[in-house]
Design a protein around this motif. Structure first.
Motif, PDB file in Angstrom:
ATOM      1  N   ALA A  54      32.108  47.270  55.718  1.00  0.00           N
ATOM      2  CA  ALA A  54      31.258  48.426  56.012  1.00  0.00           C
ATOM      3  C   ALA A  54      31.893  49.699  55.460  1.00  0.00           C
ATOM      4  O   ALA A  54      33.101  49.762  55.217  1.00  0.00           O
ATOM      5  CB  ALA A  54      31.068  48.549  57.520  1.00  0.00           C
ATOM      6  N   GLY A  55      31.071  50.696  55.285  1.00  0.00           N
ATOM      7  CA  GLY A  55      31.562  52.008  54.893  1.00  0.00           C
ATOM      8  C   GLY A  55      31.482  52.242  53.401  1.00  0.00           C
ATOM      9  O   GLY A  55      31.020  51.406  52.630  1.00  0.00           O
ATOM     10  N   GLN A  56      31.936  53.424  53.011  1.00  0.00           N
ATOM     11  CA  GLN A  56      31.885  53.869  51.619  1.00  0.00           C
ATOM     12  C   GLN A  56      33.269  53.770  50.979  1.00  0.00           C
ATOM     13  O   GLN A  56      34.285  53.932  51.652  1.00  0.00           O
ATOM     14  CB  GLN A  56      31.396  55.318  51.550  1.00  0.00           C
ATOM     15  CG  GLN A  56      29.978  55.522  52.059  1.00  0.00           C
ATOM     16  CD  GLN A  56      28.953  54.869  51.158  1.00  0.00           C
ATOM     17  OE1 GLN A  56      28.291  53.928  51.555  1.00  0.00           O
ATOM     18  NE2 GLN A  56      28.817  55.351  49.945  1.00  0.00           N
ATOM     19  N   PHE A  57      33.268  53.558  49.677  1.00  0.00           N
ATOM     20  CA  PHE A  57      34.502  53.473  48.894  1.00  0.00           C
ATOM     21  C   PHE A  57      34.369  54.386  47.684  1.00  0.00           C
ATOM     22  O   PHE A  57      33.291  54.509  47.120  1.00  0.00           O
ATOM     23  CB  PHE A  57      34.737  52.034  48.410  1.00  0.00           C
ATOM     24  CG  PHE A  57      34.894  51.050  49.529  1.00  0.00           C
ATOM     25  CD1 PHE A  57      36.117  50.860  50.136  1.00  0.00           C
ATOM     26  CD2 PHE A  57      33.801  50.334  49.999  1.00  0.00           C
ATOM     27  CE1 PHE A  57      36.264  49.966  51.188  1.00  0.00           C
ATOM     28  CE2 PHE A  57      33.934  49.447  51.041  1.00  0.00           C
ATOM     29  CZ  PHE A  57      35.166  49.254  51.643  1.00  0.00           C
ATOM     30  N   ASP A  58      35.477  54.990  47.283  1.00  0.00           N
ATOM     31  CA  ASP A  58      35.417  55.759  46.042  1.00  0.00           C
ATOM     32  C   ASP A  58      35.962  54.961  44.868  1.00  0.00           C
ATOM     33  O   ASP A  58      35.988  55.452  43.744  1.00  0.00           O
ATOM     34  CB  ASP A  58      36.043  57.151  46.162  1.00  0.00           C
ATOM     35  CG  ASP A  58      37.428  57.171  46.771  1.00  0.00           C
ATOM     36  OD1 ASP A  58      37.930  56.118  47.186  1.00  0.00           O
ATOM     37  OD2 ASP A  58      38.016  58.257  46.834  1.00  0.00           O
ATOM     38  N   ALA A  59      36.327  53.701  45.118  1.00  0.00           N
ATOM     39  CA  ALA A  59      36.650  52.765  44.036  1.00  0.00           C
ATOM     40  C   ALA A  59      36.442  51.337  44.532  1.00  0.00           C
ATOM     41  O   ALA A  59      36.840  50.998  45.640  1.00  0.00           O
ATOM     42  CB  ALA A  59      38.084  52.947  43.557  1.00  0.00           C
ATOM     43  N   VAL A  60      35.797  50.528  43.696  1.00  0.00           N
ATOM     44  CA  VAL A  60      35.642  49.092  43.951  1.00  0.00           C
ATOM     45  C   VAL A  60      36.228  48.382  42.741  1.00  0.00           C
ATOM     46  O   VAL A  60      35.824  48.633  41.601  1.00  0.00           O
ATOM     47  CB  VAL A  60      34.159  48.696  44.140  1.00  0.00           C
ATOM     48  CG1 VAL A  60      34.020  47.180  44.254  1.00  0.00           C
ATOM     49  CG2 VAL A  60      33.575  49.386  45.367  1.00  0.00           C
ATOM     50  N   ILE A  61      37.206  47.517  42.985  1.00  0.00           N
ATOM     51  CA  ILE A  61      37.900  46.789  41.918  1.00  0.00           C
ATOM     52  C   ILE A  61      37.525  45.313  42.007  1.00  0.00           C
ATOM     53  O   ILE A  61      37.720  44.675  43.040  1.00  0.00           O
ATOM     54  CB  ILE A  61      39.443  46.931  42.053  1.00  0.00           C
ATOM     55  CG1 ILE A  61      39.868  48.388  42.276  1.00  0.00           C
ATOM     56  CG2 ILE A  61      40.147  46.287  40.869  1.00  0.00           C
ATOM     57  CD1 ILE A  61      39.543  49.346  41.181  1.00  0.00           C
ATOM     58  N   LEU A  62      36.985  44.779  40.918  1.00  0.00           N
ATOM     59  CA  LEU A  62      36.625  43.355  40.825  1.00  0.00           C
ATOM     60  C   LEU A  62      37.346  42.800  39.599  1.00  0.00           C
ATOM     61  O   LEU A  62      36.809  42.778  38.501  1.00  0.00           O
ATOM     62  CB  LEU A  62      35.111  43.203  40.695  1.00  0.00           C
ATOM     63  CG  LEU A  62      34.317  43.646  41.916  1.00  0.00           C
ATOM     64  CD1 LEU A  62      33.046  44.353  41.518  1.00  0.00           C
ATOM     65  CD2 LEU A  62      34.022  42.458  42.803  1.00  0.00           C
ATOM     66  N   SER A  63      38.581  42.373  39.812  1.00  0.00           N
ATOM     67  CA  SER A  63      39.400  41.910  38.700  1.00  0.00           C
ATOM     68  C   SER A  63      39.489  40.389  38.703  1.00  0.00           C
ATOM     69  O   SER A  63      40.001  39.788  39.657  1.00  0.00           O
ATOM     70  CB  SER A  63      40.807  42.522  38.791  1.00  0.00           C
ATOM     71  OG  SER A  63      41.604  42.091  37.716  1.00  0.00           O
ATOM     72  N   GLU A  64      38.969  39.797  37.639  1.00  0.00           N
ATOM     73  CA  GLU A  64      39.036  38.340  37.438  1.00  0.00           C
ATOM     74  C   GLU A  64      38.402  37.568  38.594  1.00  0.00           C
ATOM     75  O   GLU A  64      38.937  36.570  39.054  1.00  0.00           O
ATOM     76  CB  GLU A  64      40.490  37.896  37.246  1.00  0.00           C
ATOM     77  CG  GLU A  64      41.240  38.604  36.146  1.00  0.00           C
ATOM     78  CD  GLU A  64      40.907  38.124  34.747  1.00  0.00           C
ATOM     79  OE1 GLU A  64      39.962  37.338  34.586  1.00  0.00           O
ATOM     80  OE2 GLU A  64      41.603  38.554  33.822  1.00  0.00           O
ATOM     81  N   VAL A  65      37.229  38.039  39.034  1.00  0.00           N
ATOM     82  CA  VAL A  65      36.590  37.380  40.164  1.00  0.00           C
ATOM     83  C   VAL A  65      35.114  37.048  39.910  1.00  0.00           C
ATOM     84  O   VAL A  65      34.620  36.040  40.406  1.00  0.00           O
ATOM     85  CB  VAL A  65      36.750  38.237  41.452  1.00  0.00           C
ATOM     86  CG1 VAL A  65      35.954  39.517  41.370  1.00  0.00           C
ATOM     87  CG2 VAL A  65      36.391  37.467  42.695  1.00  0.00           C
ATOM     88  N   LEU A  66      34.412  37.854  39.131  1.00  0.00           N
ATOM     89  CA  LEU A  66      32.958  37.690  39.009  1.00  0.00           C
ATOM     90  C   LEU A  66      32.541  36.321  38.497  1.00  0.00           C
ATOM     91  O   LEU A  66      31.575  35.737  38.984  1.00  0.00           O
ATOM     92  CB  LEU A  66      32.361  38.775  38.103  1.00  0.00           C
ATOM     93  CG  LEU A  66      32.265  40.177  38.688  1.00  0.00           C
ATOM     94  CD1 LEU A  66      31.669  41.127  37.660  1.00  0.00           C
ATOM     95  CD2 LEU A  66      31.450  40.193  39.971  1.00  0.00           C
ATOM     96  N   TYR A  67      33.240  35.788  37.501  1.00  0.00           N
ATOM     97  CA  TYR A  67      32.796  34.521  36.899  1.00  0.00           C
ATOM     98  C   TYR A  67      33.026  33.319  37.809  1.00  0.00           C
ATOM     99  O   TYR A  67      32.580  32.222  37.508  1.00  0.00           O
ATOM    100  CB  TYR A  67      33.425  34.297  35.517  1.00  0.00           C
ATOM    101  CG  TYR A  67      34.908  34.557  35.473  1.00  0.00           C
ATOM    102  CD1 TYR A  67      35.825  33.616  35.905  1.00  0.00           C
ATOM    103  CD2 TYR A  67      35.386  35.772  34.992  1.00  0.00           C
ATOM    104  CE1 TYR A  67      37.170  33.865  35.873  1.00  0.00           C
ATOM    105  CE2 TYR A  67      36.734  36.030  34.942  1.00  0.00           C
ATOM    106  CZ  TYR A  67      37.634  35.074  35.394  1.00  0.00           C
ATOM    107  OH  TYR A  67      38.970  35.333  35.361  1.00  0.00           O
ATOM    108  N   PHE A  68      33.689  33.529  38.947  1.00  0.00           N
ATOM    109  CA  PHE A  68      33.813  32.458  39.940  1.00  0.00           C
ATOM    110  C   PHE A  68      32.579  32.406  40.839  1.00  0.00           C
ATOM    111  O   PHE A  68      32.432  31.506  41.656  1.00  0.00           O
ATOM    112  CB  PHE A  68      35.064  32.648  40.810  1.00  0.00           C
ATOM    113  CG  PHE A  68      36.343  32.366  40.084  1.00  0.00           C
ATOM    114  CD1 PHE A  68      36.679  31.080  39.686  1.00  0.00           C
ATOM    115  CD2 PHE A  68      37.229  33.395  39.786  1.00  0.00           C
ATOM    116  CE1 PHE A  68      37.858  30.813  39.017  1.00  0.00           C
ATOM    117  CE2 PHE A  68      38.411  33.142  39.119  1.00  0.00           C
ATOM    118  CZ  PHE A  68      38.728  31.850  38.730  1.00  0.00           C
ATOM    119  N   LEU A  69      31.687  33.395  40.700  1.00  0.00           N
ATOM    120  CA  LEU A  69      30.488  33.478  41.524  1.00  0.00           C
ATOM    121  C   LEU A  69      29.281  32.910  40.788  1.00  0.00           C
ATOM    122  O   LEU A  69      29.286  32.813  39.565  1.00  0.00           O
ATOM    123  CB  LEU A  69      30.223  34.944  41.893  1.00  0.00           C
ATOM    124  CG  LEU A  69      31.358  35.688  42.596  1.00  0.00           C
ATOM    125  CD1 LEU A  69      30.971  37.149  42.805  1.00  0.00           C
ATOM    126  CD2 LEU A  69      31.732  35.025  43.907  1.00  0.00           C
TER     127      LEU A  69
END
Length: 194
Positions: A107-122
């Protein structure tokens, strides 16, 4: 009652049980240079609240902690989270959470979201959901950083396809893009006015 681990969680727990550093994140020059590229892309900006999805053993988390007042670091693997927490035992600014996106999103807001080496596992649908969740949870001037392996894999999608799906789902604007031999780095912002 404890919920049974998902197939993905079981697979990654086994991977980390067999080898605490399955991708040589701590020892590989490739991984070290990629971490430096991530930090350079963030331009040494200071972040109030950051989300790192797929923190693994915490090598990148340790470096991101230099830039963020608070980090929520997620990983699907309980073993990976244990390793990351041991790496940063005195770092009160990092909250480690065993979680599987998109089923869980903090929950809540973030001023940075990091998705490193994870998307292609989805899956395709999960990538789209994560894109929407990331977009909705970013502050107005927040950044979303994608890092994706672009070599061949035996997964549903490759790194380039994962980025395309992510970008096509929500109104993103590419602020910086870098393509190396084995990975791509895409720094995204929300499209102005959305």
């Amino acid at each position: 009652m404890t919920e049974a681990p998902s197939e993905r969680q079981a697979r990654f727990d086994q991977l980390f049980a067999e080898n605490p550093d399955p991708w040589d994140i701590d020892t590989s020059d490739y991984e070290r240079s990629k971490r430096e590229a991530v930090l350079a892309a963030l331009a040494k900006r200071r972040f109030a609240r950051m989300l790192e999805v797929g923190c693994a053993g915490g090598a990148l988390t340790e470096r991101l902690a230099e830039l963020a007042s608070s980090i929520v670091a997620l990983d699907v693997s309980t073993k990976a989270i244990d390793l990351a927490a041991r790496r940063l035992p005195r770092c009160d600014s990092v909250e480690f959470v065993v979680a599987e996106v998109p089923d869980y999103w903090p929950a809540g807001q973030f001023d940075a979201v990091i998705l490193s080496e994870v998307l292609y596992f989805l899956s395709v649908g999960e990538i789209r959901q994560v894109s929407q969740l990331a977009h909705e949870s970013l502050t107005g001037n927040g950044l979303c950083l994608l890092v994706n392996w672009i070599g061949q894999n035996d997964l549903t999608v490759d790194g380039d396809t994962a980025v395309k799906l992510f970008l096509d789902t929500a109104p993103w604007q590419v602020a910086k893009a870098r393509r190396e031999e084995f990975y791509r780095l895409d720094l995204l912002e929300r499209t102005p006015g959305d």
